[in-house]
Write a protein that holds these residues in place. Structure first.
Motif: not given
Length: 277
Positions: A211-218, A243-248, A255-266, A272-274
């Motif tokens: 399945c698709p995977a979103l990797i989020v790193q601070g 796989g898809q990598l996004e940096m915060v 990152p989900h606690v420090q920057y929840p708006d940015e992480v939730v947007s990702l 929406q896609a999956h």
């Protein structure tokens, strides 16, 4: 309201809010589902049914278990998804990122996508030069002190390193709640067992994810000398195109606690896609 699912050897605590496609949120070690206190309401408002879970040994889940590996945690999460009537998008932080990998590989019919936040999903190799990197060295020493010595004070010190710069408004209160949880009978032993568990079981399953995977790193995550390189390595180990990598920028290991708006947007773009009802 806390609910419980019974699995072999114990019970797993969780709470469900909202309606819509199912999203399961799993925290890291030494934490509880409160780690998603800023994320869950935003996802519910966006039209998702959100299940926030306490890992075995943590929060309101049973404290004492035979083992605490990523594979064990993956089994707990899959049991919950079956009870709730999947499929689900599974979100995992740190140790649970590795568990999300395993769950997706083991039960592709139940997982339509995985989101891994600061995940420990691969075998770690520390280079001598990395230990000269200030934030990495400080965090590693504090983490080792907590895991080896069973020191709550050193875990608090590690968390200070793991949240560089911006702290949540409830920082002191949240630290006190984590402190109190880890002092409950059996909780620190569970923490130490998780600390000692290597992510090799998760790394071995990366190639089996379908399945698709979103990797989020601070960008300032002190758990790696180079957080971006770690995220890129995870994406490279997944089947091509999944796989898809996004940096915060500015975020540490949470990152989900420090920057929840940015992480939730990702997350919302990914959901929406999956996500599927």
């Amino acid at each position: 309201m806390t609910e419980f699912v019974t699995v072999d050897d114990g019970t797993i605590a969780y709470e469900v809010t909202g309606e819509g496609p199912l999203v399961v949120l799993a925290p890291g070690m030494g934490d509880s589902r409160e780690a998603y206190r800023f994320v869950a309401p935003r996802l519910v408002s966006a039209g998702y049914r959100v299940a926030a879970v306490d890992l075995r040994g943590c929060g309101e889940s049973s404290a004492v278990w035979p083992s605490y590996s990523r594979t064990d945690i993956a089994g707990d999460l899959l049991a919950l998804i079956r009870v709730l009537g999947g499929p689900a998008v599974l979100v995992g932080h740190s140790i649970s990122g590795g568990s999300a990998t395993i769950a997706a590989a083991q039960a592709p019919d139940l997982i339509t996508g995985i989101v891994e936040l600061g995940p420990f999903t691969r075998k770690q190799s520390v280079k001598l030069g990395d230990l000269r990197f200030g934030p990495y060295r400080k965090a590693a020493l504090r983490m080792a002190g907590a895991g080896i010595l069973g020191s709550v004070a050193r875990w608090r010190a590690y968390l200070d390193s793991a949240y560089p710069g911006k702290k949540p408004a409830d920082w002191t209160e949240r630290l006190d709640r984590i402190d109190a949880m880890l002092r409950e009978p059996g909780r620190m032993k569970a923490f130490q067992e998780m600390f000692r568990s290597a992510p090799t079981d998760a790394g071995a399953q990366l190639e089996n994810v379908r399945c698709p995977a979103l990797i989020v790193q601070g960008s300032l995550d002190p758990d790696w000398a180079d957080p971006r390189a770690e995220g890129e390595a995870i994406v490279a180990a997944l089947p091509a195109g999944l796989g898809q990598l996004e940096m915060v920028e500015g975020a540490g290991h949470y990152p989900h606690v420090q920057y929840p708006d940015e992480v939730v947007s990702l997350m919302l773009a990914f959901l929406q896609a999956h996500a599927r009802a």
